[in-house]
Design an enzyme around this catalytic site. Structure first.
Site, PDB file in Angstrom:
ATOM      1  N   SER A 125      -9.812   1.950   2.864  1.00 58.05           N
ATOM      2  CA  SER A 125      -8.904   2.677   2.015  1.00 58.05           C
ATOM      3  C   SER A 125      -7.877   1.806   1.281  1.00 58.05           C
ATOM      4  O   SER A 125      -7.273   2.268   0.324  1.00 58.05           O
ATOM      5  CB  SER A 125      -8.151   3.702   2.858  1.00 58.05           C
ATOM      6  OG  SER A 125      -7.302   3.057   3.785  1.00 58.05           O
ATOM      7  N   SER A 174     -10.148  -0.429   6.963  1.00 59.44           N
ATOM      8  CA  SER A 174      -9.505  -0.216   5.669  1.00 59.44           C
ATOM      9  C   SER A 174      -8.825  -1.434   5.049  1.00 59.44           C
ATOM     10  O   SER A 174      -8.427  -1.387   3.895  1.00 59.44           O
ATOM     11  CB  SER A 174      -8.478   0.917   5.767  1.00 59.44           C
ATOM     12  OG  SER A 174      -9.131   2.174   5.718  1.00 59.44           O
ATOM     13  N   LYS A 180       0.867  -1.179   0.000  1.00 60.00           N
ATOM     14  CA  LYS A 180       0.000   0.000   0.000  1.00 60.00           C
ATOM     15  C   LYS A 180       0.911   1.240   0.000  1.00 60.00           C
ATOM     16  O   LYS A 180       1.900   1.281   0.738  1.00 60.00           O
ATOM     17  CB  LYS A 180      -0.882  -0.021   1.257  1.00 60.00           C
ATOM     18  CG  LYS A 180      -1.932   1.088   1.307  1.00 60.00           C
ATOM     19  CD  LYS A 180      -2.833   0.923   2.544  1.00 60.00           C
ATOM     20  CE  LYS A 180      -3.938   1.972   2.603  1.00 60.00           C
ATOM     21  NZ  LYS A 180      -4.830   1.795   3.768  1.00 60.00           N
TER      22      LYS A 180
END
Lengths: 479, 493
Positions: free
Chosen positions: B152, B176, B77
């Site tokens: 997210s 997330s 990420k």
């Protein structure tokens, strides 16, 4: 002193820079004087994703300080974020302690110049990180930022408003300075900003109890300037009030060149720092065992040492206070005394000749060209009659110039005191013969003339005669 | 080569010489270049770094010095700092930021020989539930590109679901990892707060942020987690004790033997969660399976569930508002052109550098910490947080694990919720409570509805990741939801 009819109420916030090897939340070194930004690591720079890790040494130093002022050590204390934007504050917040400081109420008893003692309350002391430095004059039209100082550990020591004159405030600052050096938690170097003081000052008519509106003088880093700044501010406030004006809440800067305080920024609104516990740091937990261990390791404190000098060496309280303020001076004194066995003479020499030379040459006592052992030997040579006190001053200067050891200098320069009575008697005879008028006057009762004759003998011996002995011989000769 | 192979399978292939790490990296890089235009799962592919690491991994394998993840490619990420590779947090503010350090998670994985394929897309600074808040564009759900992948960690979930990476790291602050895992039909573990170092993981809400993994199976997640979990002296909030189970797992080329569940598991079904489900049936199959394995299922109550979302948005916003203060245009990151004053520099740099959702959270967080509001918002939210923690502690006195839905429904369509932040925030109703309590939680594919994946959420007591992973593994041995994958045309660009 406040003008007649007025009294001042003063509290100090002193930022003590802790002498840790590395910064409070990063591993970067905290030494002074590196090239700009050379001592700022990614944590000090506030890069994304980096995290603070608390330096345990800083915590121990805070506890050491707290114990030395008899303060409460809070078993749990919390680091908060103090939020504000400034270019030399990389994270946009300063990590400090707000609601739960590590050190709670304590006190410091100070000795005022008139010998009186006063106990000054210390509200709290808390740990925080220093910000960086904005440099406005390095590049035209630009502000440069040096983040070397960012993250330097500070212990902010907040006093009660217990001080009532500039002289008291400066004495408190001095004795706090002495204390932190005894504790070895701060190098005490004021010129490098190792201790910085903010003074909160207000005045009120004598006999009233309500506090006046206060102003804050920021960032003063010398004992003398603290005193002058506060004196100036007291007078300014009284002037404003006496002419019917009103004191505004203000932050002031002291300008030493102009000897005046000037507004730094007006606080028309109170700033909202949005304090809240820093979620990157756990509460600081200090166990009883750690407190006990640190308490056991506390050194002799300045006040205790001063009392010991009075008791053990029969020094005056003033001399004892003078000698013990700086631990390096006190160590020097003790070494000198143990070398010569005479505390009073050691004190006189250190407070007189040595202190004058150190001031003149601007050297610290621990880097002086004369060691305590040498000074002790010098004093011993006065005591055993090898040299006179007067000659000793010549030897002292030669020692300062590092011409050799005490005895080598005495011999090389032929300064050994004339103690042979025969030789001295001959010189006395010569002087008496050469000055018949003065001899006449003395015999006529003008005792003062004797001083002249002693001086002539001293001159003839290049000062090597013992003046006491010359005096005796002359009196006998002129009977 | 099968783009949907589990990393346990890739491990065997590498060890048996079926393919090299370099071939594996090239395969995923090539597939990612082809698919990224429609998925937008990656912000950057780090091809040079990947190929160099793959070559080094091949040498380690040849020398017989391979660890469990040596040569395994993965995506990070883009909130984990990677030395020398841009780390953007999907923000214009950091669009050109190149960190001079690696996050601990990255450092440990690369040290173990994993190969970094690239940086996965996300909601800006991890703020969002749909991955529509990215400066680099929204991410598409590989199952239906008109839908969101969740957020997210939407890029991490979508790259794994699309076979653009076999596994990915993610971060979870209020759901997330779990919610995008559910939306994209992959597994996602949010470990216990303190289990994984946050060093180098760009902060959103420090007391909630936790790094974790999105992968195809519980076994894969266990294998990767073991490589980077554990104490880190650089993070004061990382748990100081290491876990013998994870330590053992770290050395195992096949995690299977570490994933045997204990008998007699007591499973709790939180009634407040099910009350919010429009369609209650989606955990029926899972419930029956757990019962068939001798587990007891009981209803539990988590009475303060409804207060979780408001408390979360106060706490997370408050922390975010100060965490993001460092982006001021002074030292790095976006700086406006020709500032006329310091105020102007701050205002325009931040106005231009941050997107709308980030600004909304900075503003609400600043408000919550302000004098006069602090007690009513921040302190109140902290009290609720404590009550929610206590709800779980009470529940865990009678059950060993909680079974719940991950999200209220399947992936929603892009733009559906962007106009209504509160409706968007409701997406996190089932994931936020475990975050506030710091508990480990995991989403596992458990069904399909309208051709879109559904996820179930397992929540365990602090540091009981083993329970989650072992029971998920048992579930996946009996079901094939996790092996399903979307049909994607590599040519469709």
């Amino acid at each position: 002193m406040a003008p007649p009819g007025w009294e001042a109420v003063i509290g100090l916030e002193v930022h003590v820079q802790l002498a840790t090897r590395s910064k409070i939340f990063s591993g970067a070194p905290s030494a002074f004087g590196a090239a700009p930004n050379e001592q700022a690591c990614v944590i000090d720079l506030g890069l994304p994703g980096v995290l603070p890790v608390l330096n345990e040494q800083a915590v121990r130093m805070a506890v050491t300080f707290g114990l030395s002022i008899g303060a409460t050590i809070h078993p749990y204390s919390i680091f908060d974020r103090k939020n504000y934007f400034y270019p030399d504050l990389p994270k946009g917040y300063q990590i400090s302690q707000f609601a739960h400081p590590i050190v709670g109420p304590g006190s410091l008893t100070i000795q005022l110049p008139n010998g009186e003692r006063k106990t000054v309350g210390i509200t709290r002391a808390h740990l925080e990180e220093d910000a960086g430095k904005s440099v406005h004059d390095a590049y035209p039209g630009l502000t440069a930022i040096d983040l070397n100082r960012t993250g330097t550990p500070l212990l902010e020591v907040v006093s009660e408003p217990d001080l009532s004159s500039a002289a008291e405030a400066s004495t408190y600052f001095r004795q706090l300075h002495s204390l932190v050096r005894y504790l070895k938690i701060c190098d005490g170097n004021l010129a490098e900003g190792s201790m910085r003081c903010d003074a909160n000052v207000s005045v009120r008519p004598v006999g009233t109890t309500e506090l006046g509106q206060r102003t804050e003088i920021k960032n003063v880093n010398s004992f003398r300037f603290v005193e002058r700044a506060i004196d100036y501010e007291i007078e300014r406030q009284v002037g404003v009030l006496e002419s019917g004006g009103e004191i505004k809440q203000q932050t002031l800067l002291y300008d030493a060149d102009q000897d005046e305080t000037r507004p730094m920024r007006s606080k028309e609104y109170s700033e909202d720092y949005r304090y809240f516990p820093d979620p990157d740091l756990l509460p600081v937990h200090i166990t009883e065992a750690v407190i006990a261990e640190i308490r056991d390791g506390l050194p002799e404190l300045p006040a205790q040492r001063q009392q010991r000098y009075v008791d053990e060496y029969a020094l005056s309280s003033y001399d004892a206070g003078w000698l013990t303020e700086d631990p390096a001076v006190a160590d020097f004194f003790e070494a000198t005394t143990s070398a010569c066995g005479d505390p009073k003479l050691s004190a006189n020499w250190i407070m007189g000749e040595l202190s004058a030379a150190l001031n003149r040459e601007d050297v610290a006592i621990d880097t002086a060209p004369i060691s305590a052992g040498e000074l002790g030997t010098l004093i011993a040579r006065i005591q055993d009659g090898t040299i006179s006190s007067k000659i000793a001053k010549t030897v002292f200067e030669a020692l300062w110039q590092q011409e050799g050891s005490v005895d080598a200098i005495i011999d090389a320069r032929g300064l050994r005191q004339l103690s042979d009575t025969g030789e001295l008697t001959a010189i006395v005879d010569e002087v008496v013969t050469a000055n018949p008028d003065q001899v006449e006057q003395f015999r006529a009762g003008k005792n003062k003339v004797l001083g002249f004759l002693v001086g002539q003998v001293m001159k003839a011996t290049q000062g090597k005669a013992n003046p006491q002995q010359v005096n005796t011989l002359l009196r006998e000769r002129l009977k | 080569m099968d783009p949907f192979a589990e990393i346990t399978r890739l491990r065997r292939g590498l060890d048996d010489g079926e393919f090299s790490s370099r071939e594996l990296a090239e395969f995923y890089l090539s597939r990612s270049r082809q698919l990224n235009p429609q998925i937008n799962g990656y912000i950057n592919l780090s091809e040079d770094r990947a190929l160099a690491q793959a070559a080094a991994a091949d040498a380690r394998i040849a020398a017989g010095e391979a660890g469990p993840v040596t040569g395994i490619p993965l995506a990070h990420k883009d909130i984990f700092c990677t030395r020398g590779i841009p780390t953007t947090c999907a923000s214009r503010m950091l669009a050109s930021f190149v960190p001079p350090y690696d996050a601990t998670v990255v450092e440990r994985l690369e040290g173990a020989g994993a190969v970094t394929l690239g940086k996965a897309n996300l909601d800006e600074f991890a703020m969002g539930s749909s991955n529509e808040n990215s400066y680099f564009g929204a991410v598409s759900n590989p199952w239906d590109t008109s839908r969101v992948p969740g957020g997210s960690s939407g890029g991490s979930a979508a790259t794994v679901a699309a076979g653009m990476a076999p596994i990915a790291t993610g971060t979870d602050t209020g759901g997330s990892i779990r919610q995008p895992a559910a939306f994209c039909g992959v597994c996602g573990l949010k470990p216990t707060y303190g289990r994984v170092s946050r060093y180098g993981m760009v902060a959103f809400a420090s007391s909630l942020d936790q790094g974790g993994v999105l992968g195809r199976s519980a076994a894969d997640i266990a294998m990767l987690l073991a490589q980077f979990a554990g104490p880190d002296p650089k993070d004061a909030t990382s748990h100081p004790e290491s876990d013998p189970w994870l330590n053992a797992l770290r050395e195992m080329p096949d995690p299977e033997q570490a994933l045997t569940p204990s008998d007699g598991l007591r499973v709790g079904l939180p009634k407040e969660y099910f009350a919010h489900l429009a369609e209650a049936g989606h955990l029926d199959e899972a419930s029956k399976l757990f019962e068939s394995w001798g587990c007891t299922l009981t209803e539990v109550s988590l009475p303060h569930t409804d207060a979780a979302i408001p408390a979360y948005y106060v706490i997370a916003g408050a922390e975010a508002s100060t965490n993001l203060s460092r982006y001021d245009g002074v030292r790095y990151g976006h700086r406006c052109s020709d500032p006329v004053s310091l105020e102007d520099l701050y205002q325009r740099s931040r106005t231009e550098g941050f997107g709308a959702e980030v600004k909304r959270r900075i503003l609400t967080g600043t408000y919550a910490l302000s004098v006069g509001y602090f007690d009513a918002y921040y302190l109140q939210a902290q009290k609720i947080r404590r009550l929610i923690q206590n709800d779980f502690l009470t529940a865990f006195e009678s059950v060993d694990m909680i079974l719940a839905p991950t999200a209220p429904g399947v992936a929603f369509a892009k733009d559906d919720l962007t106009a209504d932040p509160v409706a968007m925030y409701q997406q996190d109703l089932f994931t936020i409570p475990a975050s506030l309590a710091g508990l480990p939680a995991m989403s596992v594919p458990c069904g399909v509805q309208d051709n879109l994946p559904l996820g179930m959420q397992l929540i365990a007591p602090h540091f009981a990741e083993r329970t989650l992973l072992a029971w998920s593994h048992r579930f996946q041995q009996a079901t094939d939801w996790h092996t399903r994958h979307p049909t994607l045309s590599e040519a469709a660009t």
